[in-house]
Design an enzyme around this catalytic site. Structure first.
Site, mmCIF file in Angstrom:
data_model
loop_
_atom_site.group_PDB
_atom_site.id
_atom_site.type_symbol
_atom_site.label_atom_id
_atom_site.label_comp_id
_atom_site.label_asym_id
_atom_site.label_seq_id
_atom_site.Cartn_x
_atom_site.Cartn_y
_atom_site.Cartn_z
ATOM 1 N N LYS B 76 12.007 35.008 -9.262
ATOM 2 C CA LYS B 76 12.751 34.567 -8.077
ATOM 3 C C LYS B 76 11.972 33.454 -7.377
ATOM 4 O O LYS B 76 10.735 33.517 -7.288
ATOM 5 C CB LYS B 76 12.947 35.774 -7.141
ATOM 6 N N SER B 166 19.721 39.378 -2.216
ATOM 7 C CA SER B 166 19.536 37.943 -2.348
ATOM 8 C C SER B 166 18.973 37.509 -3.699
ATOM 9 O O SER B 166 18.944 36.318 -3.980
ATOM 10 C CB SER B 166 18.579 37.464 -1.246
ATOM 11 N N SER B 190 17.593 43.655 -1.662
ATOM 12 C CA SER B 190 17.801 42.378 -2.355
ATOM 13 C C SER B 190 17.564 42.405 -3.858
ATOM 14 O O SER B 190 17.993 41.500 -4.562
ATOM 15 C CB SER B 190 16.926 41.285 -1.733
#
Lengths: 520, 523
Positions: B76, B166, B190
């Site tokens: 990420k 996210s 997330s």
């Protein structure tokens, strides 16, 4: 909080007397002191700490607040704060917490400072300090100020503005250096007291080795909270005076500010709560551009640091499994505290019979106690005789030349040897002064060598002394007559003449005796 | 080959059936074919090829580093990667190349993993849809899958379902078979939320078990690096590599359990599974509820004791999170002032003007909104009413969990999300804050309490999209949690994704190797 010994003293300086039934206004002074921790690395990073490194050469990723970096507490800084707290009779909090204090400033890269707002590492201490008053500064007065708390926090970087003022340069070398903020209660009344308290604190920190304490290098930074009121009434509105870089300026800034506030009130005005800067050129305090007062620092717990725990091997040992190299032990810190200045002064007075004000001089001058003790140890002379030479001659000359004790061209053993020559009657005291001046030149010759090479030894030959005395008597019939009429003072002149002829190498007591005999 | 698990790939490397370089190339090709998913912000092709070649040599020498050697991974884009752009999907950090690797990234690289690229997210991880980043929204690979298309799903060119967020880019990468493992971050769900929507295993470890150093924070006191894989076993393998005390993160804890091999089978008869009654939340879909009941029955039938438990303060978790999150965001974002790194406005009339313009231009509306409200909550006059209150409630929420676990419950079974993945068009009808409050409802309380939780896909919904459930365990019981998750995984036999980019070769391999080796007990 510990009990407090607080003595109100007379001798309030610089406050003009006004005849009135209303109690007089007095100054109220509290200090906030930022002491840079003497540590090789920063509070939360492993960057080196150094005073004169090239700009931005001592900056870790954390110091530059790169995203994703985290603080890692430096144990040495914790130890320094614990030791300082103990030396000031503080209570050490077994658990303390870190907080973020937010404000935007170019030399604060994270946008917040990590400090200890809610639960600091040490609370409730006392600083005892003394200052000399009276004629010839011969009287020692001891007072005390309460320490509210000691908190660990990060220093900021430095902003440097170019000459045109259009550009700002940021140096982050100082960013993240460990500070101890010491908050003192408003227990002082004038600049002289504040300066004496700061000097004593400076000395304690230097003795502990927790801060180098040099104010001009910013290792010790003092802000003063100043207000005035009439005793018995609530405290007045205070101002904060910043930008003070020596103890002398601190005293001046505070006294100026007290006087200024009194004047404002006398004229019927009111004191504003503001931050003022001391301008050492004019000796005045001037308002700083106001933005500090309105700041809301939006304090928040620092989430990346667990509570700071300190332990005690007896009463609160670290939990099992704690790395023994990592735990900070209060009792171990207490054991590491060296002899503090106040104890040292008492010991010097006690052991050597010197006067209290001399103990101040010895202790307040870095290295002078060791020097003095060295001389006393190596010499047969009475300590009370040695102290005069150490303070008047050695320190006097060092001050004149702007040297430190460690830089003295006369080492303790040389002074001790010279004192022994004097003690044994091998040189006169005036010859000793000559020897001392020779030693000061730092030629490496010993006192004995100097005495021999410059022929400064006492004339021991009885016939020779009698001969010189007789020749002086013979060549000064006027004086001899006057002496015989009973004016003994003139005898001194003859003694001086003999001394001159022997270049100070004769024993004045003996010469006097011979002359008395010859003129009777 | 792409649809294998890490364990299977590692075996294939060892047996010489494929080399790390060959696999890396397949993954890079898959990334190119799936560009429209917008899963990656940066693809580190050259670096990946180089790392894969190094792994080739190690396998040729017969000296691979471990279970992750040669495995293609994605990270990420809020984890720092040395000299590789790390943006947090924000204009503020466009072009920012950190000078160091996050500890978790370094640990993976040290194990020989091959980094393919940095994945998309909501700006600074603030969101639950992966729809609010500076590089555009992420599309859920299931939007293109056969079951979804067959059951009347929208044409992906006009609308698609979201990944959740996210960490949507990470989920899309693993689900679209371009990566075998992806790091996400989990602050309120997330990692688990997009893993659930994309049919993956998503693990949020116990707070403090895995280092946060180099993870660009959202809420420091809740942030945990998350793990996304296609199997529970893989997640356990990765956790074994990542966990451990880190001198660079003072909140990491010493944890003696080094060996992280999951048992192949377990007896669930001694297990007490709690069903929190408060998790029957408004908006919970009929299908998700049905899966929840079905799986509870599966456990019960196998001999586990399934009991209803109560977490009374859970209902306050989201509003409490809103305050704490905004406060930490306001603080953490203060460093982005344009002076040291990142975006800097051309406005330079004064330092203050530079700050204001830089931050206005650099942050999106969501980030700016949280900064503003966070600063409001932290004002001296509001601190007690908001921040302190929220912290007190946080403690109550954590105590709820502690009480349930100390009463003898081993773990909790809950839904991960309210429903299967919503369509993008539907999702953006509400703002980011509203959606986050809705979507994180089952995941967020876990972060408040610092507990481990894992989401496991259970079945496909009527729309042909994954429905997942979550297991929550006591602190530091990550291994036990994964053990039970692994058992469930074998019971439910969640179907593999079928994508239009699957080549015939991949299909064939998938049939021969992938499915055959995995749990097949239909329930």
């Amino acid at each position: 909080m510990g009990f407090v010994v607080y003595a109100f003293q007379s001798g309030q300086p610089q406050i003009k007397k006004k005849s009135s039934a209303v109690p007089q206004l007095i100054g109220v002074v509290g200090l906030e002191i930022h002491a840079q921790i003497n540590s090789s690395t920063k509070l939360f990073s492993s960057s080196q700490v150094g005073f004169s490194a090239p700009p931005n050469s001592q900056v870790s990723f954390f110091d530059a607040s790169l995203p994703g970096t985290l603080p890692v507490l430096n144990r040495r800084c914790v130890e320094a704060a614990v030791m300082t707290g103990l030396a000031l009779d503080c209570t050490i909090n077994r658990k303390s917490l870190f907080d973020r204090k937010h404000y935007f400033y170019a030399d604060l890269p994270a946008g917040y400072q990590i400090t200890q707002q809610r639960l600091p590492i040490a609370v409730g201490g006392t600083l005892r300090y003394s200052h000399l008053i009276g004629r010839k500064q011969g009287e020692v007065v001891t007072k005390s100020v309460r320490i509210k708390q000691i908190q660990l926090e990060q220093d900021s970087g430095k902003s440097l503005h170019d000459e045109s003022g259009s550009q700002t340069f940021i140096d982050l070398n100082r960013a993240g250096v460990g500070l101890m903020e010491l908050v003192m209660e408003p227990d002082m009344q004038c600049g002289e007291e504040a300066a004496a308290a700061v000097r004593e604190l400076q000395l304690i920190l230097q003795t502990l080795g927790t801060c180098q304490g040099n104010m001009s290098e910013g290792q010790l930074r003092v802000d003063a909270n100043v207000s005035v009121h009439r005793p018995g009434e609530p405290l007045g509105v205070r101002t904060e005076v910043k930008n003070i870089n020596s103890a002398r300026f601190l005293a001046r800034a505070i006294d100026y500010e007290i006087e200024r506030q009194m004047e404002v009130l006398r004229r019927g005005g009111s004191v504003l709560n503001e931050t003022r800067a001391f301008d050492f050129k004019s000796g005045q305090t001037i308002p700083m551009r106001e933005k500090e007062g309105l700041q809301d620092y939006r304090f928040m717990p620092e989430p990346n640091l667990p509570p700071l725990m300190v332990y005690d091997s007896e009463t609160a040992p670290p939990p099992a499994g704690t790395d023994p190299g990592q735990a900070v032990l209060i009792d171990a810190m207490r054991d590491r505290i060296p002899e503090l200045p106040s104890a040292r002064r008492a010991r010097l007075v006690d052991a050597f019979g010197i006067r209290p004000e001399h103990s101040y001089t010895l202790v307040n001058e870095d290295g002078l106690t060791d020097y003095f003790e060295g001389v006393v140890r190596m010499s047969r002379a009475e300590p009370r005789k040695a102290i005069g030479w150490v303070i008047k001659d050695v320190l006097g000359l060092l001050k004149q030349r702007g040297l430190k004790v460690s830089q003295s061209p006369v080492p303790p053993h040389a002074l001790a040897e010279m004192l022994d020559l004097l003690e044994d009657g091998r040189v006169s005291s005036s010859a000793a002064k000559t020897v001392f001046q020779e030693l000061w030149k730092g030629t490496g010759r010993s006192p004995a060598q100097i005495v021999e090479q410059q022929d400064l030894g006492l004339v021991d030959d009885s016939t020779e002394i009698h001969r010189i005395c007789q020749s002086v008597i013979d060549s000064h019939p006027e004086e001899v007559r006057t002496i015989r009429t009973g004016n003994r003072k003139v005898l001194n002149k003859l003694v001086g003449l003999v001394q001159k002829q022997t270049k100070g190498r004769s024993d004045p007591v003996r010469v006097r005796a011979i002359l008395e005999e010859g003129t009777s | 080959m792409l649809r294998l698990t890490i364990r299977e790939v590692s075996q294939a490397f060892r047996e010489g059936r494929i080399s790390p370089s060959e696999l890396c190339q397949k993954c890079l090709n898959r990334i190119k074919k799936t560009r429209n998913l917008n899963a990656y912000i940066t693809v580190t092709e050259e670096q990946a090829v180089e790392q894969a070649r190094a792994a080739d040599e190690r396998f040729q020498r017969g000296a691979p580093k471990g279970p992750l050697d040669g495995i293609p991974i994605a990270v990420k884009d809020n984890f720092c990667t040395e000299n590789t752009e790390t943006t947090c999907a924000s204009k503020m950090l466009k072009g920012y190349r950190p000078p160091f690797n996050a500890t978790v990234v370094q640990k993976l690289l040290d194990q020989g993993a091959v980094l393919l690229g940095k994945t998309n997210l909501d700006e600074f991880a603030m969101g639950s849809g992966s729809t609010d980043g500076a590089f555009g929204p992420v599309r859920n690979p299931w939007s293109y899958s056969a079951p979804y298309r067959d059951r009347g799903g929208a044409d992906p060119d006009s609308d698609w379902v979201i990944t959740g967020g996210s960490s949507g880019g990470s989920a899309a990468a693993v689900a679209s078979l371009s990566s075998f493992l992806a790091l996400g971050s989990d602050t309120g769900g997330s990692t688990r939320n997009p893993a659930a929507h994309c049919g993956l295993v998503g693990l949020k470890p116990t707070y403090g078990l895995v280092s946060r150093h180099g993870f660009i924070p959202l809420v420091n006191s809740m942030d945990v690096p998350g793990i996304m894989t296609r199997s529970v076993h893989d997640a356990a393998t990765v956790l074994g590599v990542l966990q451990g005390q880190d001198a660079k993160d003072s909140t990491t804890i010493r944890h003696p359990e080094e060996n992280f091999h999951l048992p192949d089978d377990i007896d669930v008869r001694d297990l007490r599974v709690g069903i929190p009654k408060e998790y029957h939340a408004p908006g919970l879909s009929r299908e998700t509820l049905a899966q929840w009941s079905r799986v509870a029955d599966v456990l019960e039938r196998a001999g586990a004791r399934v009991v209803t438990v109560s977490l009374p303060h859970t209902q306050h978790s989201i509003v409490c999170y809103h305050v704490l999150c905004a406060a930490e965001v306001a603080s953490n974002m203060a460093r982005f002032d344009g002076l040291q790194y990142g975006h800097r406005s051309v406005e330079d009339s004064s330092t203050d003007a530079l700050y204001a313009a830089t931050r206005h231009e650099g942050f999106n509306q969501v980030v700016r909104g949280r900064i503003l409200s966070g600063n409001y909550f932290l004002l001296r006059r509001n601190y007690q009413q908001y921040f302190v209150k929220a912290q007190q409630v946080r403690r109550l929420i954590a105590d709820d969990f502690a009480q349930v676990f100390s009463a003898g419950v081993d773990l909790l079974l809950t839904p991960t999300t309210l429903s299967d993945a919503p369509s993008h068009a539907h999702f953006i009808q509400e703002d980011n804050r509203t959606r986050s409050m809705q979507e994180d409802v089952f995941t967020q309380p876990v972060n408040m309490a610092g507990l481990p939780a894992v989401t496991v896909p259970m079945a496909l919904s009527g729309r042909g999209l994954p429905i997942s459930l979550q297991l929550i365990g006591p602190a530091l019981q990550d291994r036990k949690l994964l053990t039970v998750a692994g058992w469930l995984e074998r019971q439910v036999a969640f179907p593999q994704i079928r994508l239009p980019w699957d080549t015939e070769e991949d299909e064939e391999e998938g049939c021969n190797l992938g499915v055959a080796e995995r749990g097949q007990t239909a329930v």
